[in-house]
Design an enzyme around this catalytic site. Structure first.
Site, PDB file in Angstrom:
ATOM      1  N   LYS A 198       1.236  -0.860  -0.162  1.00  0.00           N
ATOM      2  CA  LYS A 198      -0.207  -0.143  -0.006  1.00  0.00           C
ATOM      3  C   LYS A 198       0.924   1.345  -0.358  1.00  0.00           C
ATOM      4  O   LYS A 198       1.642   1.697   1.121  1.00  0.00           O
ATOM      5  CB  LYS A 198      -0.700   0.167   0.972  1.00  0.00           C
ATOM      6  CG  LYS A 198      -2.085   1.390   0.547  1.00  0.00           C
ATOM      7  CD  LYS A 198      -2.125   1.768   2.597  1.00  0.00           C
ATOM      8  CE  LYS A 198      -1.845   2.599   3.190  1.00  0.00           C
ATOM      9  NZ  LYS A 198      -1.790   4.283   1.905  1.00  0.00           N
ATOM     10  N   GLY A 250       6.998   4.521   8.887  1.00  0.00           N
ATOM     11  CA  GLY A 250       6.541   6.007   8.613  1.00  0.00           C
ATOM     12  C   GLY A 250       6.332   6.306   9.623  1.00  0.00           C
ATOM     13  O   GLY A 250       7.603   6.282  10.122  1.00  0.00           O
ATOM     14  N   SER A 251       5.349   6.921  10.458  1.00  0.00           N
ATOM     15  CA  SER A 251       5.716   7.578  11.417  1.00  0.00           C
ATOM     16  C   SER A 251       5.765   6.703  12.433  1.00  0.00           C
ATOM     17  O   SER A 251       5.024   5.335  13.020  1.00  0.00           O
ATOM     18  CB  SER A 251       4.283   8.618  11.912  1.00  0.00           C
ATOM     19  OG  SER A 251       3.165   8.162  11.593  1.00  0.00           O
ATOM     20  N   THR A 252       5.993   7.224  14.048  1.00  0.00           N
ATOM     21  CA  THR A 252       6.562   6.249  15.219  1.00  0.00           C
ATOM     22  C   THR A 252       5.588   6.285  15.420  1.00  0.00           C
ATOM     23  O   THR A 252       4.644   4.987  15.924  1.00  0.00           O
ATOM     24  CB  THR A 252       7.250   7.729  16.294  1.00  0.00           C
ATOM     25  OG1 THR A 252       9.211   7.460  15.141  1.00  0.00           O
ATOM     26  CG2 THR A 252       7.972   6.103  17.325  1.00  0.00           C
ATOM     27  N   GLY A 255       3.250   3.718  13.372  1.00  0.00           N
ATOM     28  CA  GLY A 255       4.546   1.958  14.371  1.00  0.00           C
ATOM     29  C   GLY A 255       3.660   1.526  15.091  1.00  0.00           C
ATOM     30  O   GLY A 255       3.319   0.429  15.561  1.00  0.00           O
ATOM     31  N   GLU A 272      10.301   0.875  10.017  1.00  0.00           N
ATOM     32  CA  GLU A 272      11.139   2.481   9.491  1.00  0.00           C
ATOM     33  C   GLU A 272      10.951   3.339  10.213  1.00  0.00           C
ATOM     34  O   GLU A 272       9.622   3.533   9.523  1.00  0.00           O
ATOM     35  CB  GLU A 272      11.924   1.751   8.385  1.00  0.00           C
ATOM     36  CG  GLU A 272      12.295   0.763   8.250  1.00  0.00           C
ATOM     37  CD  GLU A 272      13.856   0.780   8.578  1.00  0.00           C
ATOM     38  OE1 GLU A 272      14.092   1.343   9.194  1.00  0.00           O
ATOM     39  OE2 GLU A 272      13.980  -0.438   8.161  1.00  0.00           O
ATOM     40  N   CYS A 306      13.602  10.768   6.420  1.00  0.00           N
ATOM     41  CA  CYS A 306      13.303  10.278   7.788  1.00  0.00           C
ATOM     42  C   CYS A 306      14.602  10.553   8.419  1.00  0.00           C
ATOM     43  O   CYS A 306      15.162  10.982  10.052  1.00  0.00           O
ATOM     44  CB  CYS A 306      13.270   8.932   8.021  1.00  0.00           C
ATOM     45  SG  CYS A 306      14.144   7.852   6.629  1.00  0.00           S
ATOM     46  N   GLU A 403      10.759  15.846  15.665  1.00  0.00           N
ATOM     47  CA  GLU A 403      10.626  15.743  13.904  1.00  0.00           C
ATOM     48  C   GLU A 403       9.966  16.437  13.106  1.00  0.00           C
ATOM     49  O   GLU A 403       8.050  16.606  13.554  1.00  0.00           O
ATOM     50  CB  GLU A 403       9.617  14.296  13.785  1.00  0.00           C
ATOM     51  CG  GLU A 403      10.776  14.275  12.661  1.00  0.00           C
ATOM     52  CD  GLU A 403      10.230  12.130  11.844  1.00  0.00           C
ATOM     53  OE1 GLU A 403       9.462  11.890  11.959  1.00  0.00           O
ATOM     54  OE2 GLU A 403      11.139  11.773  10.785  1.00  0.00           O
TER      55      GLU A 403
HETATM   56  P1  NAP Z   1       2.237   7.778   8.796  1.00  0.00           P
HETATM   57  O1  NAP Z   1       1.238   8.956   8.306  1.00  0.00           O
HETATM   58  O2  NAP Z   1       2.870   6.678   9.540  1.00  0.00           O
HETATM   59  O3  NAP Z   1       2.305   7.080   6.968  1.00  0.00           O
HETATM   60  C1  NAP Z   1       2.832   6.552   6.445  1.00  0.00           C
HETATM   61  C2  NAP Z   1       1.982   5.510   5.595  1.00  0.00           C
HETATM   62  O4  NAP Z   1       1.140   4.443   6.487  1.00  0.00           O
HETATM   63  C3  NAP Z   1       0.993   5.731   4.476  1.00  0.00           C
HETATM   64  O5  NAP Z   1       1.146   4.953   3.740  1.00  0.00           O
HETATM   65  C4  NAP Z   1      -0.436   5.932   5.889  1.00  0.00           C
HETATM   66  O6  NAP Z   1      -0.741   5.979   4.872  1.00  0.00           O
HETATM   67  C5  NAP Z   1      -0.535   4.878   6.585  1.00  0.00           C
HETATM   68  N1  NAP Z   1      -1.459   4.797   7.432  1.00  0.00           N
HETATM   69  C6  NAP Z   1      -1.517   5.690   7.837  1.00  0.00           C
HETATM   70  N2  NAP Z   1      -2.516   5.475   9.163  1.00  0.00           N
HETATM   71  C7  NAP Z   1      -2.155   3.710   9.444  1.00  0.00           C
HETATM   72  C8  NAP Z   1      -2.837   2.801   9.518  1.00  0.00           C
HETATM   73  N3  NAP Z   1      -3.052   3.061  11.212  1.00  0.00           N
HETATM   74  N4  NAP Z   1      -2.516   1.422  10.026  1.00  0.00           N
HETATM   75  C9  NAP Z   1      -2.174   1.813   9.415  1.00  0.00           C
HETATM   76  N5  NAP Z   1      -1.160   2.470   7.697  1.00  0.00           N
HETATM   77  C10 NAP Z   1      -1.232   3.695   8.642  1.00  0.00           C
HETATM   78  O7  NAP Z   1       3.567   8.761   7.865  1.00  0.00           O
HETATM   79  P2  NAP Z   1       3.728   9.941   6.996  1.00  0.00           P
HETATM   80  O8  NAP Z   1       3.664  11.608   8.176  1.00  0.00           O
HETATM   81  O9  NAP Z   1       3.404   9.457   5.664  1.00  0.00           O
HETATM   82  O10 NAP Z   1       5.347   9.543   6.772  1.00  0.00           O
HETATM   83  C11 NAP Z   1       6.104  10.550   7.202  1.00  0.00           C
HETATM   84  C12 NAP Z   1       7.087   9.660   8.579  1.00  0.00           C
HETATM   85  O11 NAP Z   1       8.015   8.406   7.741  1.00  0.00           O
HETATM   86  C13 NAP Z   1       7.770  10.569   9.536  1.00  0.00           C
HETATM   87  O12 NAP Z   1       7.695  10.180  10.909  1.00  0.00           O
HETATM   88  C14 NAP Z   1       9.418   9.731   9.140  1.00  0.00           C
HETATM   89  O13 NAP Z   1      10.018   9.912   9.511  1.00  0.00           O
HETATM   90  C15 NAP Z   1       9.013   8.204   8.647  1.00  0.00           C
HETATM   91  N6  NAP Z   1       9.838   7.928   7.259  1.00  0.00           N
HETATM   92  C16 NAP Z   1      10.813   6.814   8.281  1.00  0.00           C
HETATM   93  C17 NAP Z   1      11.448   6.173   6.830  1.00  0.00           C
HETATM   94  C18 NAP Z   1      12.791   5.038   7.288  1.00  0.00           C
HETATM   95  O14 NAP Z   1      13.046   4.242   7.009  1.00  0.00           O
HETATM   96  N7  NAP Z   1      13.024   5.435   8.806  1.00  0.00           N
HETATM   97  C19 NAP Z   1      11.034   6.553   5.204  1.00  0.00           C
HETATM   98  C20 NAP Z   1      10.655   7.594   5.382  1.00  0.00           C
HETATM   99  C21 NAP Z   1       9.610   8.116   6.668  1.00  0.00           C
HETATM  100  P3  NAP Z   1      -1.340   7.163   3.827  1.00  0.00           P
HETATM  101  O15 NAP Z   1      -1.185   8.346   3.851  1.00  0.00           O
HETATM  102  O16 NAP Z   1      -2.211   6.991   2.833  1.00  0.00           O
HETATM  103  O17 NAP Z   1      -2.218   7.911   4.770  1.00  0.00           O
END
Ligand code: NAP
Ligand code: MG
Length: 493
Positions: A198, A250-252, A255, A272, A306, A403
Site C-alpha cells: 500500500k 512511516g511515523s512512530t 508504528g 522503519e 526520515c 521530528e
Molecule cells: P504515516 O502517517 O505513518 O504514513 C505512512 C504510511 O502508513 C502511509 O501509507 C499511510 O497512509 C499509512 N497509514 C496511516 N495510518 C495508518 C494505520 N493506522 N495503519 C496502517 N497504515 C497507516 O507517516 P507519514 O507522515 O506519511 O510519513 C512520514 C513519517 O515516515 C516520518 O515520521 C518519517 O520519519 C517516517 N519515515 C521513516 C523512514 C525510515 O526508513 N525510517 C523512511 C521514510 C519515512 P496515507 O499516507 O495514505 O494516510
C-alpha cells in the site's frame, strides 16, 4: 573583459544578477491513466465499492489523476491472490527463476527511468535532479541487488536453512515513493514471499507504473499486488488475518499502533520510523564540504527525509564561521518548479505537511528561537516553504526534540566530545547521524557512542543497496538493505 582595453565590458556587469535560465524537464512523453485501478492478481481492477480519490501535483495544486481506494473486499481479494500465488507458485519455483523475474523488473525501471523520475517529481514535489539521480537509480539498484540473492540464500546465512515467511503486507510513506516500494518488494520476492503493497495516498503514481512493469515482466499473477488508499486501508491490511508479515515505513505513532495490533498474533513485523538526526561538525572538519553536507542533509528533498540531519551541532570555535557560510549558501538555494533541473528545493508534499512545518516554526519562535530564512520568493500556487534555520535553541526546545519533516534546521554548539555525544543521544529517536572531522579516531569514537542505526562520516544521506539501514529506539527495528534486509523475510532453521 573587454579584450582591447582590459576594462570590464557592459555585458559582464550583468553577471552580478546572474541567475540560471529555466531548464524544465518536458512532460510531453509522460502518460498515466486518468483513473488508476487496483493491481490485484496480475490485473488492474476497479474497487468493489467504486470509490476513487485524487492525487495532486503539490507544486500547483492541480489534480493529476484519480486513484482507486481499496476497501475491505479489495484487501481480502489482494491477500487471497497473494496467498494463492505463494502456495502454488512463488515459494515453489526454482530460486534462480525468481531471480530472473526480479532482474527483469530492475532492467525495466532503468529503461523507463526518465518517465519514472518525471512522474515522481510531479506527484510528490521533489526536484527532478533528485528523483532522476537518487530515487530512480537507487530503486533499480535495489532490485538488481536482491535479484542476486534469490538463488544464494544458503550462502547468505551459512549453516542455516531459509524458509520464506508467506504473504507480506507492506505500507510505505510519501517521501520516497518508488524507492520505498523497491526497498520492500525486492527482498521479499528474492526470499520467496508474495506481497500486498500500500503506497501513500498523496504519491501513488510511480507505484502504479511499477505495477505496469510487473505485469510486463510476466510475474505470475498475485505475486505482487498493489492497492491504494489512506490510513484506513493500511489499518485493514495490518489487521487481515492471512498476512504473515508486516513491513511498515512511516511515523512512530502509526508504528506503535501496528505493534499493538499484531501483539499476540504470529505475524512478524519490521518498522522503519521517524528520526531526528544529529549532524556534528568538529573544529577540524573540512568546513566548506561540511556546509555542503549540512545543506544536503536537511534541505535535500525539502527535509522530507526520515534520516535528515535536522539537529546541527557545531563546535564552538568554528560556529560563527560555519553559520555564516551556511547562511550564504542558503541564499543561493533555488526553491521552485520541481521539474526544473536547477531546482534545489521543490514543493512540500501536501497541505497537511506544510501546515505541520509552519506550526513547528511558530512554536520554535514562541519558545525563543531565532530564525533565518533566505530572501527567496516562493511561487504563489502550491505548497512551499523556504529553507529555515533556528539558532538560540537548546535541548528542551520542541524544534530540537520533535521530528518536523521539513526544511528546518536547529543549530546548537558544543565544546567537548563527551558533551556532543550526550546531546546527540538526548532524543527518543536513533535512525542516523553525521560526523565531520579530519581525525579518523574521532570518527570511530563518536560513531560508536551515538545510538543510531547509520552514521555518515564526512558525508551525509548516502545510500547503497548493500548497506543495511534502520533505527534504534523509537526509530524502529529490523533493517532494510544488505544481507540484513533479507532477515525480516525469512524464517531460519
Ligand atoms: P504515516 O502517517 O505513518 O504514513 C505512512 C504510511 O502508513 C502511509 O501509507 C499511510 O497512509 C499509512 N497509514 C496511516 N495510518 C495508518 C494505520 N493506522 N495503519 C496502517 N497504515 C497507516 O507517516 P507519514 O507522515 O506519511 O510519513 C512520514 C513519517 O515516515 C516520518 O515520521 C518519517 O520519519 C517516517 N519515515 C521513516 C523512514 C525510515 O526508513 N525510517 C523512511 C521514510 C519515512 P496515507 O499516507 O495514505 O494516510
Ligand atoms: Mg500527489
Amino acid at each position: 573583459m573587454n579584450e582591447s582595453s582590459g576594462t570590464p565590458s557592459k555585458e559582464l556587469d550583468f553577471q552580478t544578477d546572474w541567475t540560471y535560465s529555466p531548464a524544465p524537464e518536458s512532460t510531453d512523453h509522460i502518460e498515466f491513466p486518468e483513473k488508476n485501478d487496483l493491481f490485484i492478481n496480475g490485473k488492474f481492477q476497479p474497487p468493489v465499492n467504486g470509490k476513487y480519490f485524487e492525487t495532486l501535483d503539490p507544486s500547483n495544486e492541480e489534480k493529476l489523476a484519480d486513484v482507486a481506494e481499496a476497501g475491505q473486499e479489495d484487501i481480502a481479494n489482494a491477500v487471497a491472490a497473494a496467498s494463492k500465488a505463494y502456495d502454488k507458485v512463488w515459494s515453489k519455483i526454482d530460486p534462480a527463476e525468481r531471480g530472473k523475474y526480479i532482474y527483469r523488473i530492475a532492467r525495466q525501471i532503468q529503461e523507463r527511468a526518465r518517465e519514472f523520475a518525471v512522474i515522481e517529481s510531479m506527484d510528490g514535489g521533489k526536484p527532478i535532479r533528485e528523483s532522476r539521480d537518487v530515487d530512480i537509480p537507487l530503486s533499480a539498484a535495489h532490485f538488481f541487488y536482491y535479484a542476486g540473492w534469490a538463488d544464494k540464500l544458503d550462502y547468505a546465512f551459512p549453516g542455516r536453512k531459509t524458509k520464506p515467511v508467506g504473504v507480506a503486507g507492506q505500507i510505505i510513506p510519501w517521501n520516497f515513493p518508488l524507492l520505498m516500494a523497491a526497498w520492500k518488494i525486492a527482498p521479499a520476492l528474492a526470499a520467496g514471499n508474495t506481497v500486498v503493497l500500500k503506497p501513500a495516498e498523496s504519491s501513488p503514481l510511480t507505484a502504479m507504473k511499477l505495477a505496469e512493469i510487473i505485469q510486463e515482466a510476466d510475474l505470475p499473477p498475485g505475486v505482487v499486488n498493489i492497492i491504494n488508499g489512506g490510513g484506513e486501508t493500511g489499518r485493514a491490511l495490518v489487521e487481515h488475518p492471512d498476512i504473515d508479515k508486516i513491513a511498515f515505513t512511516g511515523s512512530t505513532e502509526v508504528g506503535k499502533w501496528i505493534m499493538k495490533s499484531v501483539a499476540g498474533t504470529p505475524k512478524k513485523y519490521s518498522l522503519e520510523l521517524g528520526g531526528k538526526a544529529a549532524n556534528i561538525i568538529f573544529e577540524d572538519a573540512p568546513i566548506d564540504q561540511a556546509v555542503e553536507g549540512i545543506v544536503n542533509g536537511i534541505f535535500f528533498n525539502q527535509g522530507h527525509v526520515c534520516c535528515a540531519g535536522s539537529r546541527l551541532f557545531v563546535q564552538e570555535s568554528v560556529a560563527e564561521n560555519v553559520i555564516s557560510k551556511l547562511k550564504d549558501r542558503m541564499d543561493t538555494l533555488i526553491v521552485g518548479n520541481p521539474l526544473d533541473k536547477n531546482t534545489d528545493i521543490g514543493a512540500i508534499n501536501s497541505k497537511t505537511q506544510l501546515e505541520r512545518i509552519k506550526m513547528y516554526v511558530d512554536i520554535g519562535q514562541k519558545e525563543g528561537g531565532q530564525i533565518f530564512q533566505p530572501s527567496c520568493s516562493l511561487p504563489e500556487k502550491g505548497y512551499w516553504y523556504a529553507p529555515t534555520l533556528f539558532t538560540d535553541v537548546s535541548q528542551s526546545h520542541r524544534v530540537v526534540q520533535e521530528e518536523i519533516f521539513g526544511p528546518v534546521l536547529a543549530i546548537q554548539t558544543f565544546r567537548t566530545v563527551d558533551e556532543v555525544i550526550a546531546k546527540a543521544n538526548n532524543t527518543p529517536y536513533g535512525l542516523s547521524g553525521g560526523v565531520w572531522t579530519d581525525k579518523g579516531s574521532k570518527i570511530f569514537n563518536v560513531s560508536r557512542d551515538i545510538r543510531a542505526g547509520v552514521i555518515w562520516a564526512n558525508t551525509f544521506n548516502k545510500f547503497d543497496p548493500s548497506a543495511p539501514f534502520g533505527g534504534y529506539k523509537e526509530s524502529g527495528f529490523g533493517r532494510e538493505g544488505g544481507l540484513e534486509g533479507l532477515l525480516p523475510y525469512v524464517d531460519l532453521d
